[in-house]
Write a protein that holds these residues in place. Sequence first.
Motif, mmCIF file in Angstrom:
data_model
loop_
_atom_site.group_PDB
_atom_site.id
_atom_site.type_symbol
_atom_site.label_atom_id
_atom_site.label_comp_id
_atom_site.label_asym_id
_atom_site.label_seq_id
_atom_site.Cartn_x
_atom_site.Cartn_y
_atom_site.Cartn_z
ATOM 1 N N PRO A 31 0.789 -1.066 -0.207
ATOM 2 C CA PRO A 31 -0.047 0.186 0.265
ATOM 3 C C PRO A 31 0.727 1.009 -0.295
ATOM 4 O O PRO A 31 2.199 0.929 0.975
ATOM 5 C CB PRO A 31 -1.110 -0.152 1.727
ATOM 6 C CG PRO A 31 0.127 -1.168 1.880
ATOM 7 C CD PRO A 31 0.317 -2.260 1.175
ATOM 8 N N ALA A 32 0.021 1.925 -0.715
ATOM 9 C CA ALA A 32 1.694 3.232 -0.781
ATOM 10 C C ALA A 32 0.220 4.414 -0.049
ATOM 11 O O ALA A 32 -0.885 4.552 0.237
ATOM 12 C CB ALA A 32 0.943 3.872 -2.119
ATOM 13 N N ASP A 33 1.016 5.520 0.427
ATOM 14 C CA ASP A 33 0.588 6.973 1.707
ATOM 15 C C ASP A 33 0.925 8.232 0.158
ATOM 16 O O ASP A 33 1.783 8.681 -0.677
ATOM 17 C CB ASP A 33 1.532 7.173 2.187
ATOM 18 C CG ASP A 33 0.905 8.662 3.266
ATOM 19 O OD1 ASP A 33 1.302 9.342 2.371
ATOM 20 O OD2 ASP A 33 0.083 7.818 4.444
ATOM 21 N N ALA A 34 -0.547 8.391 -0.214
ATOM 22 C CA ALA A 34 -0.761 9.671 -1.490
ATOM 23 C C ALA A 34 0.311 10.886 -0.767
ATOM 24 O O ALA A 34 1.032 11.595 -1.740
ATOM 25 C CB ALA A 34 -2.247 10.099 -1.439
ATOM 26 N N ARG A 35 0.393 11.433 0.490
ATOM 27 C CA ARG A 35 1.284 12.204 0.869
ATOM 28 C C ARG A 35 2.555 12.098 0.377
ATOM 29 O O ARG A 35 3.634 12.982 -0.131
ATOM 30 C CB ARG A 35 0.686 12.865 2.344
ATOM 31 C CG ARG A 35 1.240 14.069 2.895
ATOM 32 C CD ARG A 35 0.798 14.790 3.708
ATOM 33 N NE ARG A 35 1.718 15.706 3.986
ATOM 34 C CZ ARG A 35 1.434 16.369 5.837
ATOM 35 N NH1 ARG A 35 0.343 16.029 6.156
ATOM 36 N NH2 ARG A 35 1.833 17.409 5.858
ATOM 37 N N GLN A 36 2.735 10.718 1.223
ATOM 38 C CA GLN A 36 4.200 10.611 1.229
ATOM 39 C C GLN A 36 5.069 10.647 -0.341
ATOM 40 O O GLN A 36 6.217 10.569 -0.428
ATOM 41 C CB GLN A 36 5.253 9.658 1.724
ATOM 42 C CG GLN A 36 4.579 9.229 3.053
ATOM 43 C CD GLN A 36 4.804 8.497 4.086
ATOM 44 O OE1 GLN A 36 6.002 7.532 3.926
ATOM 45 N NE2 GLN A 36 4.945 8.327 5.400
ATOM 46 N N GLY A 37 4.147 10.087 -1.235
ATOM 47 C CA GLY A 37 4.306 9.368 -2.792
ATOM 48 C C GLY A 37 4.645 10.426 -2.997
ATOM 49 O O GLY A 37 5.786 11.027 -3.651
ATOM 50 N N ARG A 38 3.673 11.670 -3.022
ATOM 51 C CA ARG A 38 4.095 13.220 -3.651
ATOM 52 C C ARG A 38 5.409 13.533 -3.796
ATOM 53 O O ARG A 38 6.158 14.301 -4.303
ATOM 54 C CB ARG A 38 2.240 14.228 -3.671
ATOM 55 C CG ARG A 38 1.510 13.444 -4.436
ATOM 56 C CD ARG A 38 -0.059 14.590 -3.668
ATOM 57 N NE ARG A 38 -0.021 15.960 -3.829
ATOM 58 C CZ ARG A 38 -0.509 16.009 -5.125
ATOM 59 N NH1 ARG A 38 -0.511 15.900 -5.538
ATOM 60 N NH2 ARG A 38 -0.446 17.701 -5.577
ATOM 61 N N LEU A 72 11.555 -0.961 -3.562
ATOM 62 C CA LEU A 72 11.322 0.283 -2.879
ATOM 63 C C LEU A 72 9.803 1.159 -3.637
ATOM 64 O O LEU A 72 10.356 1.412 -4.850
ATOM 65 C CB LEU A 72 12.335 1.104 -2.596
ATOM 66 C CG LEU A 72 13.643 0.232 -2.200
ATOM 67 C CD1 LEU A 72 14.513 1.444 -1.340
ATOM 68 C CD2 LEU A 72 13.134 -0.132 -0.748
ATOM 69 N N GLY A 73 9.585 2.394 -3.106
ATOM 70 C CA GLY A 73 8.220 2.778 -3.726
ATOM 71 C C GLY A 73 8.354 4.487 -3.173
ATOM 72 O O GLY A 73 9.510 4.721 -2.489
ATOM 73 N N GLY A 74 8.162 4.688 -3.168
ATOM 74 C CA GLY A 74 7.634 6.238 -2.968
ATOM 75 C C GLY A 74 7.799 6.702 -1.209
ATOM 76 O O GLY A 74 7.692 7.350 -0.589
ATOM 77 N N SER A 75 6.659 5.438 -0.734
ATOM 78 C CA SER A 75 5.732 5.122 0.115
ATOM 79 C C SER A 75 6.602 3.939 1.218
ATOM 80 O O SER A 75 6.232 3.673 0.230
ATOM 81 C CB SER A 75 4.035 6.099 0.597
ATOM 82 O OG SER A 75 3.437 5.260 0.112
ATOM 83 N N THR A 92 14.610 15.818 1.790
ATOM 84 C CA THR A 92 12.670 15.849 1.731
ATOM 85 C C THR A 92 12.580 16.937 0.781
ATOM 86 O O THR A 92 11.659 17.102 -0.197
ATOM 87 C CB THR A 92 11.302 15.822 1.966
ATOM 88 O OG1 THR A 92 11.560 17.065 3.434
ATOM 89 C CG2 THR A 92 11.599 14.474 3.319
ATOM 90 N N ILE A 93 13.721 17.967 0.797
ATOM 91 C CA ILE A 93 13.511 19.267 0.185
ATOM 92 C C ILE A 93 14.761 19.205 -1.678
ATOM 93 O O ILE A 93 15.741 18.886 -1.172
ATOM 94 C CB ILE A 93 14.496 20.522 1.076
ATOM 95 C CG1 ILE A 93 12.997 20.378 2.372
ATOM 96 C CG2 ILE A 93 14.326 21.023 0.351
ATOM 97 C CD1 ILE A 93 13.096 21.161 2.915
#
Length: 234
Positions: A31-38, A72-75, A92-93
């Motif tokens: 499962p992914a977390d939309a905020r972390q993915g962005r 690995l994914g984005g979240s 993250t920046i």
Amino acid sequence: MEELITVDDPAWPTLLEVIITSSEVITRMLPADARQGRRCLHRLQVSARSWLGAMALHSGGLLVDHGWVRVLGGSSGLPGMPDLLRASALPTIASAHPAPSRLIIAYDVLGGVFAIKGGVAPAGALPGKPGEVLYFAPDCLEWESLELSYENWLRWLLSGRLAGFYESFRWSGWQQETRTLALDQGVSFTPPLWSAEAQNDIDATDRHPVPLAELLGLHSEFSRRFGLPDPGLS
């Protein structure tokens, strides 16, 4: 952010179709977390048009072939599974930091590491060309280039050709042992994989689960002990 996400031909539908309908190996999507993915997509500065961007934006990772390879994914979808930023210790920046010399994209249960070569590594520090997928091989303790882009590498992982790549290092009953590992664990071998004994008869080795971080640290330690380049894993 919107420029990276809002594209005419996003890669995710194609990638999802390959995972669901065309994969020749058992693959579990996390499962992914939309905020972390962005946030991850923005830090990497890749668009959703690319397969890497699709994984960053929409996926918590993939467990490929009974979890033998953890893409690995984005979240971070599950405990013990890092995301693309944490695996390479990226902040993250994006604007305040340069691009990394390599971006870690997957681990395997042997303590092998897949990474994309960046464009800022010193000459000769890593093999291959910028953008190619590299593999840190625990049987020789060095990085090697697979001469594949991220998309072609992921297609290769899901195609079933993975079995040939790991043929010498899969023991009888590996599926069951692999499925029972936690996501932050790998397999330690005695004698180690770089030894002639293990390479001649993998079934004769003693195996037990260890934290993946510990396994990567051992690889780095032996690389230095043998006078090989520091792989940068610990």
